[in-house]
Enzyme design. Structure first.
Site, short mmCIF file in Angstrom:
data_model
loop_
_atom_site.label_atom_id
_atom_site.label_comp_id
_atom_site.label_asym_id
_atom_site.label_seq_id
_atom_site.Cartn_x
_atom_site.Cartn_y
_atom_site.Cartn_z
N GLU A 197 -3.95 1.78 -7.67
CA GLU A 197 -4.28 2.89 -6.79
C GLU A 197 -3.43 4.11 -7.14
OE1 GLU A 197 -6.39 1.50 -3.05
OE2 GLU A 197 -4.29 1.68 -2.54
N HIS A 257 0.85 -1.20 0.00
CA HIS A 257 0.00 0.00 0.00
C HIS A 257 0.89 1.25 0.00
CE1 HIS A 257 -2.78 3.10 1.36
NE2 HIS A 257 -3.71 2.34 0.82
P1 PGA Z 1 -9.63 5.99 0.11
O1 PGA Z 1 -8.41 5.02 0.41
O2 PGA Z 1 -10.74 5.15 -0.45
O3 PGA Z 1 -9.98 6.58 1.43
O4 PGA Z 1 -9.15 7.01 -0.89
C1 PGA Z 1 -8.04 4.06 -0.55
C2 PGA Z 1 -6.72 3.43 -0.17
O5 PGA Z 1 -5.87 4.08 0.45
O6 PGA Z 1 -6.51 2.25 -0.48
#
Ligand code: PGA
Length: 259
Positions: free
Chosen positions: A167, A97
């Site tokens: 992401e 992440h």
């Molecule tokens: P968020 O987080 O949906 O609050 O933008 C997503 C993530 O960090 O995986």
């Protein structure tokens, strides 16, 4: 463990929230019990895992947000190993992440974790994504580099047991610049699949499973992302907000019913 092929994934990453066990109980109590061929997987902070597994079954629908870098696993104080999680009936673990990468984790560390999870018959959910998106498409180069480092040496077969979470950093969390639009996600999903195909010498790239994460907050957005080629969503904030989560689940159901 092979990635289930017919399911849509809703990954609910609670990160460091909530602050107390009592609040965590309330959140998991608000999760729907049966979602058919949608896998709504809760990723609570480690201290709340046992409780969440008791209140929310099956056990495979509770996952972990990370594992510890395993060398030397036996003496890393405070560490969590894949075998411990596997023995609790867990199937999914998030690695790489952006918050963990920002704290110093590199592609090689993530590669080691992916291999350890595969060895323990678990499914790593591996986050990748560019810092910024430029008009000239330089960011594709960043993604390619990340893919080469993170997945170095992994085979076509390994990718049957891996989920990639795309992401884009600029679209994640409270600091997000804006939401990613479906076209941007679609072109990047295709790019990632092609890059994995090149890496593994696999011409047939259809089975690479990609979900999207970054400020997903409603059902319409979820439907757009599924239409853009994603097999699900990775939620941060929305996973703690019953209204937003309900809307996303309904969006997934609507998408499903149209198929
Ligand atoms: P968020 O987080 O949906 O609050 O933008 C997503 C993530 O960090 O995986």
């Amino acid at each position: 463990m092979l990635v289930p092929q017919n399911n849509i994934f809703v990954f609910a990453n609670w990160k460091t929230k909530p602050a107390t066990l009592a609040e965590a109980k309330k959140i998991i109590a608000s999760y729907p019990k049966s979602t058919g061929r949608m896998e709504l997987v809760a990723f609570p902070p480690f201290p709340f895992m046992g409780m969440v597994q008791e209140m929310y079954t099956p056990r495979r629908l509770v996952g972990a947000q990370n594992i510890t870098e395993l060398v030397p696993a036996s003496s890393f104080v405070g560490g969590v190993t894949p075998s411990q999680l596997a023995s609790m009936g867990m199937r999914y673990v998030i690695v790489g992440h952006s918050a963990v990468r920002a704290a110093g984790e590199n592609d090689q560390d993530i590669n080691t974790k992916i291999r350890a999870l595969l060895e323990n018959n678990m499914i790593p959910i591996v986050c990748i994504g560019e810092h910024a998106r430029d008009e000239s498409g330089e960011f594709f180069h960043d993604i390619e580099e990340q893919i080469q480092g993170t997945f170095d040496g992994l085979t076509k077969k390994d990718f049957e047991s891996i989920i990639i979470a795309y992401e884009p950093l600029w679209a994640i969390g409270e600091e997000a610049l804006r939401d990613a639009i479906a076209e941007e996600v679609e072109e990047t999903v295709i790019f990632i699949k092609r890059s994995i195909g090149t890496l593994t010498g696999n011409q047939r790239i259809g089975r690479t499973t990609i979900v999207y994460g970054g400020s997903v907050s409603n059902g319409e957005q979820a439907q757009d992302l599924l239409n853009a080629g994603c097999r699900g969503v990775l939620l941060g904030r929305a996973s703690l907000d019953p209204k937003q989560l309900g809307s996303i689940i309904n969006g997934v159901k609507t998408y499903r019913n149209k198929k």
